[in-house]
Design a protein around this motif. Structure first.
Motif, PDB file in Angstrom:
ATOM      1  N   HIS A   1       0.636  -1.336   0.012  1.00  0.00           N
ATOM      2  CA  HIS A   1       0.258   0.134   0.060  1.00  0.00           C
ATOM      3  C   HIS A   1       0.989   1.302   0.007  1.00  0.00           C
ATOM      4  CE1 HIS A   1      -2.893  -2.782   1.357  1.00  0.00           C
ATOM      5  NE2 HIS A   1      -4.042  -1.950   0.987  1.00  0.00           N
ATOM      6  N   PHE A   2       0.515   2.165  -0.743  1.00  0.00           N
ATOM      7  CA  PHE A   2       1.360   3.418  -0.690  1.00  0.00           C
ATOM      8  C   PHE A   2       0.872   4.360   0.542  1.00  0.00           C
ATOM      9  CE2 PHE A   2       0.350   2.733  -5.736  1.00  0.00           C
ATOM     10  CZ  PHE A   2       1.369   1.895  -5.561  1.00  0.00           C
ATOM     11  N   TYR A   3      -0.510   4.515   0.662  1.00  0.00           N
ATOM     12  CA  TYR A   3      -0.936   5.215   1.685  1.00  0.00           C
ATOM     13  C   TYR A   3      -1.483   3.970   2.895  1.00  0.00           C
ATOM     14  CZ  TYR A   3      -0.704   9.705  -0.235  1.00  0.00           C
ATOM     15  OH  TYR A   3      -0.581  10.897  -0.673  1.00  0.00           O
ATOM     16  N   SER A   4      -1.100   3.986   4.087  1.00  0.00           N
ATOM     17  CA  SER A   4      -1.226   2.867   4.924  1.00  0.00           C
ATOM     18  C   SER A   4      -2.564   2.500   5.129  1.00  0.00           C
ATOM     19  CB  SER A   4      -1.123   3.418   6.402  1.00  0.00           C
ATOM     20  OG  SER A   4      -1.710   2.395   7.365  1.00  0.00           O
ATOM     21  N   ARG A   5      -3.036   1.198   5.323  1.00  0.00           N
ATOM     22  CA  ARG A   5      -4.204   0.491   5.328  1.00  0.00           C
ATOM     23  C   ARG A   5      -5.161   1.308   6.308  1.00  0.00           C
ATOM     24  NH1 ARG A   5      -4.554  -4.620   7.167  1.00  0.00           N
ATOM     25  NH2 ARG A   5      -2.413  -4.393   7.807  1.00  0.00           N
TER      26      ARG A   5
ATOM     27  N   LEU B   1      -5.652   1.840  -7.006  1.00  0.00           N
ATOM     28  CA  LEU B   1      -4.539   2.984  -7.250  1.00  0.00           C
ATOM     29  C   LEU B   1      -3.685   2.982  -6.073  1.00  0.00           C
ATOM     30  CD1 LEU B   1      -6.337   6.204  -8.582  1.00  0.00           C
ATOM     31  CD2 LEU B   1      -4.682   4.231  -9.944  1.00  0.00           C
ATOM     32  N   ASN B   2      -4.028   2.636  -4.873  1.00  0.00           N
ATOM     33  CA  ASN B   2      -3.352   2.659  -3.575  1.00  0.00           C
ATOM     34  C   ASN B   2      -2.147   1.502  -3.356  1.00  0.00           C
ATOM     35  OD1 ASN B   2      -2.427   4.015  -1.418  1.00  0.00           O
ATOM     36  ND2 ASN B   2      -3.834   2.769  -0.005  1.00  0.00           N
TER      37      ASN B   2
ATOM     38  N   ILE C   1      11.156   8.598   0.101  1.00  0.00           N
ATOM     39  CA  ILE C   1      11.720   9.605  -0.909  1.00  0.00           C
ATOM     40  C   ILE C   1      11.688   8.531  -2.180  1.00  0.00           C
ATOM     41  CG2 ILE C   1      13.032  11.051  -1.922  1.00  0.00           C
ATOM     42  CD1 ILE C   1      13.943  12.337   0.648  1.00  0.00           C
ATOM     43  N   ASP C   2      12.346   7.664  -2.200  1.00  0.00           N
ATOM     44  CA  ASP C   2      12.394   6.519  -3.313  1.00  0.00           C
ATOM     45  C   ASP C   2      10.926   6.097  -3.651  1.00  0.00           C
ATOM     46  OD1 ASP C   2      14.974   7.236  -3.475  1.00  0.00           O
ATOM     47  OD2 ASP C   2      15.612   5.196  -2.740  1.00  0.00           O
ATOM     48  N   PHE C   3      10.230   5.732  -2.554  1.00  0.00           N
ATOM     49  CA  PHE C   3       8.954   5.171  -2.802  1.00  0.00           C
ATOM     50  C   PHE C   3       7.905   6.126  -3.306  1.00  0.00           C
ATOM     51  CE2 PHE C   3       5.374   2.299  -0.119  1.00  0.00           C
ATOM     52  CZ  PHE C   3       5.095   1.755  -1.598  1.00  0.00           C
ATOM     53  N   ASN C   4       7.993   7.450  -2.850  1.00  0.00           N
ATOM     54  CA  ASN C   4       7.282   8.351  -3.691  1.00  0.00           C
ATOM     55  C   ASN C   4       7.626   8.611  -4.922  1.00  0.00           C
ATOM     56  OD1 ASN C   4       5.566   8.806  -1.235  1.00  0.00           O
ATOM     57  ND2 ASN C   4       7.213  10.431  -0.541  1.00  0.00           N
ATOM     58  N   ALA C   5       8.793   8.749  -5.317  1.00  0.00           N
ATOM     59  CA  ALA C   5       9.325   8.740  -6.602  1.00  0.00           C
ATOM     60  C   ALA C   5       8.677   7.605  -7.513  1.00  0.00           C
ATOM     61  CB  ALA C   5      10.912   9.008  -6.751  1.00  0.00           C
ATOM     62  N   TRP C   6       8.952   6.246  -6.852  1.00  0.00           N
ATOM     63  CA  TRP C   6       8.344   5.112  -7.751  1.00  0.00           C
ATOM     64  C   TRP C   6       6.903   5.397  -7.794  1.00  0.00           C
ATOM     65  CZ3 TRP C   6       4.849   1.516  -7.351  1.00  0.00           C
ATOM     66  CH2 TRP C   6       4.915   0.368  -8.329  1.00  0.00           C
ATOM     67  N   ILE C   7       6.082   5.722  -7.005  1.00  0.00           N
ATOM     68  CA  ILE C   7       4.833   5.811  -7.132  1.00  0.00           C
ATOM     69  C   ILE C   7       4.282   6.851  -8.164  1.00  0.00           C
ATOM     70  CG2 ILE C   7       2.648   6.650  -5.923  1.00  0.00           C
ATOM     71  CD1 ILE C   7       3.970   5.468  -3.189  1.00  0.00           C
ATOM     72  N   GLU C   8       4.995   8.055  -8.209  1.00  0.00           N
ATOM     73  CA  GLU C   8       4.836   8.940  -9.225  1.00  0.00           C
ATOM     74  C   GLU C   8       4.997   8.476 -10.568  1.00  0.00           C
ATOM     75  OE1 GLU C   8       6.198  13.301 -10.180  1.00  0.00           O
ATOM     76  OE2 GLU C   8       5.326  13.168  -8.228  1.00  0.00           O
TER      77      GLU C   8
END
Length: 142
Positions: free
Chosen positions: A43-47, A57-58, A75-82
């Protein structure tokens, strides 16, 4: 103490991993039947965000190593998500994360039935030979 998983979480996780054809969406490692426990629903945003907990999408399918690496590097996770979703969908997720969502028992049953139907459809498509990414609809009314 973590957030308790239930039958809807299990079904959502299967949908996310089936959508990705049981392949890590970061490194590309495939997890064949009988050896699928190493592929996670990340999950990108917590459950704990109820309005996003079961939103397609999450979440993405990540192997244990990629899940740990990205989870430990926001920071890497956010970049990967985007990079994975694009700026518009990433921003839509951010906006949805701030919405307050309370699910009734009936809402939860609707979500369960929607995810169950999605997984059945994806399994049918796989059995018919579809090897690519299979999308599933949000079980929310969004």
């Amino acid at each position: 103490m973590g957030i308790k998983r239930d039958k809807i979480d299990d079904l959502f996780s299967k949908c996310v991993r089936e959508r990705a054809s049981w392949t890590c969406e970061v490194c590309g490692k495939y997890y064949p039947e009988g050896n699928r426990q190493g592929l996670h629903c990340s999950h990108f945003y917590s459950r704990r965000y109820k309005g996003l907990r079961y939103h397609p999408l999450n979440a993405a399918a990540h192997c244990f190593a990629c899940h740990q690496k990205l989870g430990g590097n926001p920071i890497d996770f956010n970049a990967w998500i985007e990079g994975h979703l694009g700026k518009v969908k990433t921003e839509a997720l951010r906006v949805m994360s701030s919405a307050i969502c309370k699910l009734t028992k009936a809402d939860r049953e609707d979500i369960y039935q929607n995810l169950k139907a999605s997984l059945e459809r994806m399994n049918f498509e796989r059995a018919a030979g579809d090897q690519g990414r299979l999308e599933f609809e949000s079980p929310y009314n969004d």
